[in-house]
Design an enzyme around this catalytic site. Structure first.
Site, PDB file in Angstrom:
ATOM      1  N   GLU A   1       0.822  -1.194   0.000  1.00 20.59           N
ATOM      2  CA  GLU A   1       0.000   0.000   0.000  1.00 20.59           C
ATOM      3  C   GLU A   1       0.865   1.256   0.000  1.00 20.59           C
ATOM      4  OE1 GLU A   1      -3.824  -1.953   2.197  1.00 20.59           O
ATOM      5  OE2 GLU A   1      -2.949  -0.199   3.120  1.00 20.59           O
TER       6      GLU A   1
ATOM      7  N   CYS B   1       3.464   8.576   1.141  1.00 19.36           N
ATOM      8  CA  CYS B   1       3.876   7.710   2.241  1.00 19.36           C
ATOM      9  C   CYS B   1       4.177   6.341   1.635  1.00 19.36           C
ATOM     10  CB  CYS B   1       2.745   7.637   3.268  1.00 19.36           C
ATOM     11  SG  CYS B   1       3.075   6.474   4.603  1.00 19.36           S
TER      12      CYS B   1
ATOM     13  N   CYS C   1       5.746  -6.557   7.615  1.00 21.77           N
ATOM     14  CA  CYS C   1       6.800  -6.051   8.500  1.00 21.77           C
ATOM     15  C   CYS C   1       7.114  -7.112   9.550  1.00 21.77           C
ATOM     16  CB  CYS C   1       6.351  -4.764   9.183  1.00 21.77           C
ATOM     17  SG  CYS C   1       7.628  -4.066  10.266  1.00 21.77           S
TER      18      CYS C   1
ATOM     19  N   CYS D   1       4.810  -4.798  16.000  1.00 19.61           N
ATOM     20  CA  CYS D   1       4.278  -3.851  16.991  1.00 19.61           C
ATOM     21  C   CYS D   1       2.784  -4.123  17.207  1.00 19.61           C
ATOM     22  CB  CYS D   1       4.492  -2.415  16.529  1.00 19.61           C
ATOM     23  SG  CYS D   1       6.229  -2.034  16.264  1.00 19.61           S
TER      24      CYS D   1
ATOM     25  N   CYS E   1      -0.138  -1.957  15.381  1.00 22.34           N
ATOM     26  CA  CYS E   1       0.024  -1.639  13.957  1.00 22.34           C
ATOM     27  C   CYS E   1      -0.519  -2.770  13.076  1.00 22.34           C
ATOM     28  CB  CYS E   1       1.507  -1.406  13.670  1.00 22.34           C
ATOM     29  SG  CYS E   1       1.910  -1.291  11.923  1.00 22.34           S
TER      30      CYS E   1
ATOM     31  N   GLU F   1       9.685  -1.837   7.877  1.00 23.82           N
ATOM     32  CA  GLU F   1      10.698  -1.150   8.676  1.00 23.82           C
ATOM     33  C   GLU F   1      11.882  -0.809   7.758  1.00 23.82           C
ATOM     34  OE1 GLU F   1      11.374   0.317  11.585  1.00 23.82           O
ATOM     35  OE2 GLU F   1      13.336   0.493  10.657  1.00 23.82           O
TER      36      GLU F   1
ATOM     37  N   SER G   1      11.352   6.826   8.817  1.00 21.22           N
ATOM     38  CA  SER G   1      10.815   6.515  10.141  1.00 21.22           C
ATOM     39  C   SER G   1      11.212   5.099  10.541  1.00 21.22           C
ATOM     40  CB  SER G   1       9.289   6.645  10.088  1.00 21.22           C
ATOM     41  OG  SER G   1       8.710   6.243  11.304  1.00 21.22           O
TER      42      SER G   1
ATOM     43  N   SER H   1      10.488   6.043  16.164  1.00 20.64           N
ATOM     44  CA  SER H   1       9.209   5.716  16.805  1.00 20.64           C
ATOM     45  C   SER H   1       9.462   5.284  18.236  1.00 20.64           C
ATOM     46  CB  SER H   1       8.517   4.589  16.028  1.00 20.64           C
ATOM     47  OG  SER H   1       8.123   5.048  14.762  1.00 20.64           O
ATOM     48  N   LEU H   2       9.150   6.160  19.165  1.00 23.91           N
ATOM     49  CA  LEU H   2       9.468   5.921  20.571  1.00 23.91           C
ATOM     50  C   LEU H   2       8.290   5.244  21.285  1.00 23.91           C
ATOM     51  CD1 LEU H   2      12.127   6.599  21.899  1.00 23.91           C
ATOM     52  CD2 LEU H   2      11.186   8.800  22.590  1.00 23.91           C
ATOM     53  N   HIS H   3       7.155   5.902  21.316  1.00 21.34           N
ATOM     54  CA  HIS H   3       5.888   5.369  21.841  1.00 21.34           C
ATOM     55  C   HIS H   3       5.845   5.097  23.335  1.00 21.34           C
ATOM     56  CE1 HIS H   3       5.128   5.117  17.673  1.00 21.34           C
ATOM     57  NE2 HIS H   3       5.694   3.951  17.461  1.00 21.34           N
TER      58      HIS H   3
ATOM     59  N   ASN I   1      -4.719   5.298  15.582  1.00 25.30           N
ATOM     60  CA  ASN I   1      -5.757   5.027  14.589  1.00 25.30           C
ATOM     61  C   ASN I   1      -6.206   3.586  14.755  1.00 25.30           C
ATOM     62  OD1 ASN I   1      -5.475   7.616  13.280  1.00 25.30           O
ATOM     63  ND2 ASN I   1      -3.525   6.856  12.512  1.00 25.30           N
TER      64      ASN I   1
ATOM     65  N   CYS J   1      -1.790   6.441   9.527  1.00 28.00           N
ATOM     66  CA  CYS J   1      -0.630   5.743  10.103  1.00 28.00           C
ATOM     67  C   CYS J   1      -1.050   4.434  10.749  1.00 28.00           C
ATOM     68  CB  CYS J   1       0.019   6.584  11.203  1.00 28.00           C
ATOM     69  SG  CYS J   1       0.711   8.107  10.656  1.00 28.00           S
TER      70      CYS J   1
HETATM   71  N1  SAH Z   1       8.292   0.875  10.650  1.00 29.42           N
HETATM   72  C1  SAH Z   1       8.505   2.260  10.757  1.00 29.42           C
HETATM   73  C2  SAH Z   1       7.745   3.077   9.731  1.00 29.42           C
HETATM   74  C3  SAH Z   1       6.327   2.666   9.431  1.00 29.42           C
HETATM   75  S1  SAH Z   1       5.142   2.946  10.703  1.00 29.42           S
HETATM   76  C4  SAH Z   1       8.183   2.733  12.163  1.00 29.42           C
HETATM   77  O1  SAH Z   1       7.567   1.995  12.910  1.00 29.42           O
HETATM   78  O2  SAH Z   1       8.580   3.837  12.499  1.00 29.42           O
HETATM   79  C5  SAH Z   1       4.931   4.702  10.654  1.00 29.42           C
HETATM   80  C6  SAH Z   1       4.407   5.296  11.979  1.00 29.42           C
HETATM   81  O3  SAH Z   1       3.042   4.902  12.223  1.00 29.42           O
HETATM   82  C7  SAH Z   1       5.190   4.805  13.182  1.00 29.42           C
HETATM   83  O4  SAH Z   1       5.540   5.873  14.022  1.00 29.42           O
HETATM   84  C8  SAH Z   1       4.191   3.887  13.840  1.00 29.42           C
HETATM   85  O5  SAH Z   1       4.442   3.714  15.182  1.00 29.42           O
HETATM   86  C9  SAH Z   1       2.896   4.570  13.574  1.00 29.42           C
HETATM   87  N2  SAH Z   1       1.743   3.691  13.809  1.00 29.42           N
HETATM   88  C10 SAH Z   1       1.678   2.357  13.666  1.00 29.42           C
HETATM   89  N3  SAH Z   1       0.450   1.897  13.972  1.00 29.42           N
HETATM   90  C11 SAH Z   1      -0.281   2.976  14.302  1.00 29.42           C
HETATM   91  C12 SAH Z   1      -1.650   3.157  14.674  1.00 29.42           C
HETATM   92  N4  SAH Z   1      -2.499   2.137  14.736  1.00 29.42           N
HETATM   93  N5  SAH Z   1      -2.077   4.407  14.930  1.00 29.42           N
HETATM   94  C13 SAH Z   1      -1.234   5.463  14.822  1.00 29.42           C
HETATM   95  N6  SAH Z   1       0.059   5.361  14.459  1.00 29.42           N
HETATM   96  C14 SAH Z   1       0.530   4.129  14.200  1.00 29.42           C
HETATM   97 FE1  SF4 Z   2       6.563  -2.457  11.512  1.00 24.49          FE
HETATM   98 FE2  SF4 Z   2       6.516   0.167  12.018  1.00 24.49          FE
HETATM   99 FE3  SF4 Z   2       4.248  -1.291  12.098  1.00 24.49          FE
HETATM  100 FE4  SF4 Z   2       6.105  -1.611  13.991  1.00 24.49          FE
HETATM  101  S1  SF4 Z   2       4.901   0.246  13.573  1.00 24.49           S
HETATM  102  S2  SF4 Z   2       5.031  -3.251  12.910  1.00 24.49           S
HETATM  103  S3  SF4 Z   2       7.957  -1.334  12.820  1.00 24.49           S
HETATM  104  S4  SF4 Z   2       5.500  -0.899  10.304  1.00 24.49           S
END
Ligand code: SAH
Ligand code: SF4
Length: 338
Positions: free
Chosen positions: A90, A103, A110, A114, A117, A158, A187, A210-212, A286, A329
């Site tokens: 996508e 994007c 991936c 996470c 995601c 990633e 990212s 991506s810290l979170h 999201n 995202c």
């Molecule tokens: N793998 C990389 C880049 C793709 S994800 C990474 O994790 O940084 C891009 C961004 O979307 C990341 O910051 C990720 O944490 C965020 N993301 C993933 N799932 C999400 C969700 N359900 N709601 C909001 N942001 C999300």
């Molecule tokens: Fe992969 Fe980024 Fe999604 Fe984590 S947030 S599963 S690293 S795409």
């Protein structure tokens, strides 16, 4: 099968054209038709002799097929693209004022898993090749009829797990497609050694980490791979990155209601990155299928942001785009929703 033409430099295309028994200047023509006009097939290159075009008609340019296109009321468009081997990825086009941001995905799925995601929940298939990254940009550009000005590596996958192809794509996006490196953002969730490796390329692109979570325990609950990469080591690698490249790092923080969005988390985060040349992007979660997280309320979002501001941490709240097209995202999963 021959490697696709997309992804080759002007010199490489000229060599190829010559090897085909054609005059070298046709390489320049081919280069323009591949990168500027965005051809999907060599039969489209009408400046080439018809007979030759017919001979090379089946050779791969390296473009995907748009399998599905979904647009949101805010103008965001999500594309499901089918690659040569049938894999689906996508890509999202996000128009804002004069900008057009794309994007892009870097992997089919991936491997990082996470918990919040959709891509992570779908598992991992393979890395994308350089031309498959470039194709996404040309596809969005062609569909919008507008040049892509900004690019974020925030789609599926990633980027640092596919570093070589990503770095190759950045060079080509810059030289062949004409997007400024400063308008690109990589990212990453953070992979040991790789931030250091990336710094070695001395790119002008922005690194977003991506810290979170503001502490190791919570972070490894949300991001399984964080177990192998202590937060301290990650931050120290980020500091080195800033020192080596002279570029700021930005931190992404997806806010999950009741999980990592409490007042104490904001204070802890401020403490953690105080004095660091950085910028924090808050992303309200999201919703995705098969996950129990909730999107935070506007008030708690504001409060979180205010605590950081008061602690002199630069912060912004990312505006959600493309939610109803499942293009926001974390919502990309490489398949059509039922
Ligand atoms: N793998 C990389 C880049 C793709 S994800 C990474 O994790 O940084 C891009 C961004 O979307 C990341 O910051 C990720 O944490 C965020 N993301 C993933 N799932 C999400 C969700 N359900 N709601 C909001 N942001 C999300
Ligand atoms: Fe992969 Fe980024 Fe999604 Fe984590 S947030 S599963 S690293 S795409």
């Amino acid at each position: 099968m021959m490697t696709p033409l997309l992804g080759r430099s002007l010199a490489e295309l000229s060599d190829w054209v010559e090897a085909q028994g054609q005059p070298r200047y046709r390489g320049k023509q081919l280069y323009e038709w591949v990168y500027q006009r965005g051809i999907a097939s060599l039969t489209e290159v009408t400046v080439f002799p018809k007979r030759w075009r017919e001979q090379v008609a089946e050779l791969p340019v390296g473009r995907s097929q748009v399998q599905h296109r979904l647009s949101s009321a805010d103008g965001t468009v999500k594309y499901l693209l089918q690659l040569a081997d049938g894999a689906i990825i996508e890509t999202v086009g996000i128009p804002t004022a004069k900008r057009l941001t794309v994007c892009v995905s870097t992997q089919v799925g991936c491997p990082m898993g996470c918990t919040f995601c959709a891509t992570g929940k779908g598992g991992f298939t393979r890395n994308l090749a350089k031309h498959e990254i470039l194709d996404q940009v040309l596809t969005v550009q062609g569909d919008f009829g507008q040049r892509v000005s900004h690019l974020v590596f925030m789609g599926m996958g990633e980027p640092l797990m596919n570093l070589e192809q990503v770095v190759g794509a950045i060079a080509s996006l810059n030289q062949d497609i004409g997007i400024g490196q400063r308008n690109m953002t990589i990212s990453t969730v953070g992979i040991p050694q790789r931030i250091h490796q990336l710094a070695g390329y001395q790119l002008q692109a922005t690194l977003a980490v991506s810290l979170h979570a503001p502490n190791q325990a919570l972070r490894s609950q949300l991001i399984p791979s964080a177990n192998h990469y202590p937060l301290e080591a990650l931050l120290s690698d980020c500091k080195d990155y800033v020192a080596t490249t002279g570029r700021r790092v930005s931190f992404e923080y997806t806010l999950l209601a009741g999980v990592n969005d409490q007042v104490e988390h904001a204070h802890q985060l401020a403490q953690l990155i105080r004095g660091f040349q950085s910028h924090v992007n808050l992303i309200p979660y999201n919703p995705i299928a098969d996950a129990d997280f909730r999107r935070p309320q506007g008030a708690s979002l504001q409060q979180f942001s205010q605590i950081l501001t008061d602690a002199r941490v630069a912060v912004s709240i990312r505006r959600t785009r493309g939610l109803e097209a499942s293009a926001a995202c974390g919502q990309l999963r490489g398949q059509r929703l039922p």
